[in-house]
Design a protein around this motif. Structure first.
Motif, PDB file in Angstrom:
ATOM      1  N   UNK A 137      43.511  42.552  21.605  1.00  0.00           N
ATOM      2  CA  UNK A 137      42.462  42.736  22.614  1.00  0.00           C
ATOM      3  C   UNK A 137      42.688  41.803  23.802  1.00  0.00           C
ATOM      4  N   UNK A 138      43.069  40.561  23.536  1.00  0.00           N
ATOM      5  CA  UNK A 138      43.340  39.616  24.626  1.00  0.00           C
ATOM      6  C   UNK A 138      44.523  40.085  25.479  1.00  0.00           C
ATOM      7  N   UNK A 139      45.538  40.642  24.821  1.00  0.00           N
ATOM      8  CA  UNK A 139      46.708  41.126  25.548  1.00  0.00           C
ATOM      9  C   UNK A 139      46.330  42.287  26.460  1.00  0.00           C
ATOM     10  N   UNK A 140      45.508  43.204  25.943  1.00  0.00           N
ATOM     11  CA  UNK A 140      45.062  44.342  26.751  1.00  0.00           C
ATOM     12  C   UNK A 140      44.231  43.855  27.938  1.00  0.00           C
ATOM     13  N   UNK A 141      43.397  42.842  27.703  1.00  0.00           N
ATOM     14  CA  UNK A 141      42.587  42.278  28.789  1.00  0.00           C
ATOM     15  C   UNK A 141      43.476  41.700  29.886  1.00  0.00           C
ATOM     16  N   UNK A 142      44.547  41.026  29.494  1.00  0.00           N
ATOM     17  CA  UNK A 142      45.472  40.463  30.479  1.00  0.00           C
ATOM     18  C   UNK A 142      46.095  41.558  31.335  1.00  0.00           C
ATOM     19  N   UNK A 143      46.458  42.676  30.702  1.00  0.00           N
ATOM     20  CA  UNK A 143      47.037  43.776  31.474  1.00  0.00           C
ATOM     21  C   UNK A 143      46.000  44.392  32.409  1.00  0.00           C
ATOM     22  N   UNK A 144      44.773  44.564  31.933  1.00  0.00           N
ATOM     23  CA  UNK A 144      43.700  45.106  32.777  1.00  0.00           C
ATOM     24  C   UNK A 144      43.553  44.270  34.032  1.00  0.00           C
ATOM     25  N   UNK A 149      43.767  44.002  42.092  1.00  0.00           N
ATOM     26  CA  UNK A 149      44.060  42.864  42.966  1.00  0.00           C
ATOM     27  C   UNK A 149      43.056  41.741  42.776  1.00  0.00           C
ATOM     28  N   UNK A 150      43.533  40.509  42.929  1.00  0.00           N
ATOM     29  CA  UNK A 150      42.661  39.347  42.824  1.00  0.00           C
ATOM     30  C   UNK A 150      41.807  39.211  44.083  1.00  0.00           C
ATOM     31  N   UNK A 151      40.794  38.345  44.015  1.00  0.00           N
ATOM     32  CA  UNK A 151      39.943  38.102  45.176  1.00  0.00           C
ATOM     33  C   UNK A 151      38.630  38.837  45.093  1.00  0.00           C
ATOM     34  N   UNK A 292      27.876  37.592  39.214  1.00  0.00           N
ATOM     35  CA  UNK A 292      27.773  38.674  38.229  1.00  0.00           C
ATOM     36  C   UNK A 292      28.214  40.005  38.839  1.00  0.00           C
ATOM     37  N   UNK A 293      27.834  40.231  40.100  1.00  0.00           N
ATOM     38  CA  UNK A 293      28.215  41.469  40.783  1.00  0.00           C
ATOM     39  C   UNK A 293      29.735  41.538  40.944  1.00  0.00           C
ATOM     40  N   UNK A 294      30.348  40.417  41.329  1.00  0.00           N
ATOM     41  CA  UNK A 294      31.809  40.391  41.493  1.00  0.00           C
ATOM     42  C   UNK A 294      32.487  40.708  40.166  1.00  0.00           C
ATOM     43  N   UNK A 295      32.005  40.092  39.077  1.00  0.00           N
ATOM     44  CA  UNK A 295      32.606  40.359  37.757  1.00  0.00           C
ATOM     45  C   UNK A 295      32.434  41.815  37.360  1.00  0.00           C
ATOM     46  N   UNK A 296      31.260  42.367  37.649  1.00  0.00           N
ATOM     47  CA  UNK A 296      31.003  43.764  37.290  1.00  0.00           C
ATOM     48  C   UNK A 296      31.913  44.720  38.062  1.00  0.00           C
ATOM     49  N   UNK A 297      32.109  44.443  39.353  1.00  0.00           N
ATOM     50  CA  UNK A 297      33.000  45.284  40.167  1.00  0.00           C
ATOM     51  C   UNK A 297      34.431  45.189  39.645  1.00  0.00           C
ATOM     52  N   UNK A 299      35.367  44.490  36.602  1.00  0.00           N
ATOM     53  CA  UNK A 299      35.458  45.216  35.322  1.00  0.00           C
ATOM     54  C   UNK A 299      35.586  46.707  35.562  1.00  0.00           C
ATOM     55  N   UNK A 300      34.778  47.213  36.485  1.00  0.00           N
ATOM     56  CA  UNK A 300      34.798  48.650  36.771  1.00  0.00           C
ATOM     57  C   UNK A 300      36.155  49.068  37.345  1.00  0.00           C
ATOM     58  N   UNK A 301      36.651  48.279  38.289  1.00  0.00           N
ATOM     59  CA  UNK A 301      37.946  48.607  38.894  1.00  0.00           C
ATOM     60  C   UNK A 301      39.071  48.500  37.863  1.00  0.00           C
ATOM     61  N   UNK A 302      38.985  47.489  36.989  1.00  0.00           N
ATOM     62  CA  UNK A 302      40.019  47.316  35.969  1.00  0.00           C
ATOM     63  C   UNK A 302      39.991  48.459  34.964  1.00  0.00           C
TER      64      UNK A 302
END
Length: 322
Positions: A137-144, A149-151, A292-297, A299-302
């Motif tokens: 699961x951690x490996x899949x998260x890293x790929x996601x 893009x960062x930022x 929280x909004x940044x994290x949610x966006x 997650x959705x994009x990933x």
């Protein structure tokens, strides 16, 4: 016999639901699918299926009991199994892709994820299988995370997301509630009338006196009666609405301070509810929840990027399902 608390009992689910698919060959060696020459063993499928069926059983509640409930869950097992095999195939392809890119999670991340999974699956200890799944699961998260893009997103996107998902950023609703509780089972009670008949007297007396606390002391039969009927958890009187049992929770979602509600059917009892105070339930401003909004966006994009990546991987993969 408190009826307004929220303490669902959870019992382990019978392995019989997976029995129709068992053969003389152990599930540990049976193969459910092949992905690019690598096997997905049946025991992996059965493990996920057992947790999926347990969650479904909890969701169904009383409808999962008895022979009818068993048959319903048995019918769901086949559909759930198909979906789980598909998930395992996707996971296998994503893990292959992540390893080709040299993505290796840290031991600290694996340990933290394993502990979260242990708690979610109500396990008492960590084992090698759980640690392996946590590492995957951690490996899949890293790929996601690598696929997007960062930022921070553009401010307009954050504002739009916050407005569209306002309910995800609410102040938790809390309520202070008093209740007159009358049990349906009259065995052992001096007043042998039905709960409905007693509730008529409760409402009449309240109309006459206007003193809810006095009516509680005269009629209420639950453990909170001696404290004026305040439905508390420990010493917490102003408690989250979600902590109340389902029938009360439903009526509180639309309640206001000083509302008198009911009688509410709580299954084993009737409850006349007085709302002393309601707070929260309103959206927090963007300035308070921007992180929280940044994290949610992200997650959705990933998630979207990962699904695109999986479709690409599946288009060239060799997959066989047995």
């Amino acid at each position: 016999r408190p009826v307004l608390g929220n303490s669902p009992g959870i019992s382990s689910f019978s392995d019989n639901l997976t029995a129709p698919h068992a053969t003389q060959t152990s599930s540990a060696v049976r193969v459910a699918a092949m992905v690019n020459g690598s096997p997905i063993h049946a025991n992996e499928v059965e493990l996920r299926l057992s947790f999926a069926l347990e969650r479904e059983r909890e969701r169904m509640g009383s409808a999962a009991r008895g022979e009818d409930g068993y048959r319903t869950l048995l019918a769901k097992a086949s559909t759930l199994r198909t979906g789980i095999i598909d998930e395992l195939i996707n996971d296998r392809l994503v893990l292959e892709s992540a390893r080709k890119e040299g993505l290796i999670p840290s031991q600290q991340d694996i340990a933290a994820e394993a502990e979260r999974m242990r708690l979610a699956e109500r396990r008492s200890t960590l084992d090698d299988n759980l640690l392996r799944r946590a590492a995957e699961r951690c490996t899949i998260t890293m790929l996601r995370e690598r696929l997007v893009p960062a930022g921070d997103p553009h401010p307009r996107k954050m504002k739009s997301y916050h407005e569209t998902h306002r309910r995800d950023f609410m102040e938790p609703a809390r309520a202070t509630v008093r209740a007159v509780v009358v049990y349906r089972d009259r065995a052992g009670h001096a007043d042998r009338r039905t709960a409905q008949e007693i509730m008529v007297d409760v409402q009449t007396r309240l109309h006459q006196t206007g003193d809810f606390s006095a009516v509680v002391r005269e009629f209420s039969e639950d453990v909170f009666a001696a404290d004026g009927g305040v439905q508390c958890v420990g010493t917490e009187m102003h408690r989250p609405v979600d902590s109340f049992a389902s029938p009360i929770r439903k009526v509180l979602r639309h309640a206001a301070t000083a509302d008198l509600i009911g009688p509410v059917d709580c299954g084993g009892a009737l409850a006349l509810v007085f709302v002393d105070k309601v707070t929260g339930g309103s959206p927090k401003p963007l300035s308070e929840v921007q992180e929280e909004v940044v994290r949610a966006i992200h997650r959705e994009e990933a998630d979207e990027a990962l699904q695109v990546h999986i479709r690409k991987l599946r288009s060239t993969a060799q997959i066989s399902i047995f």
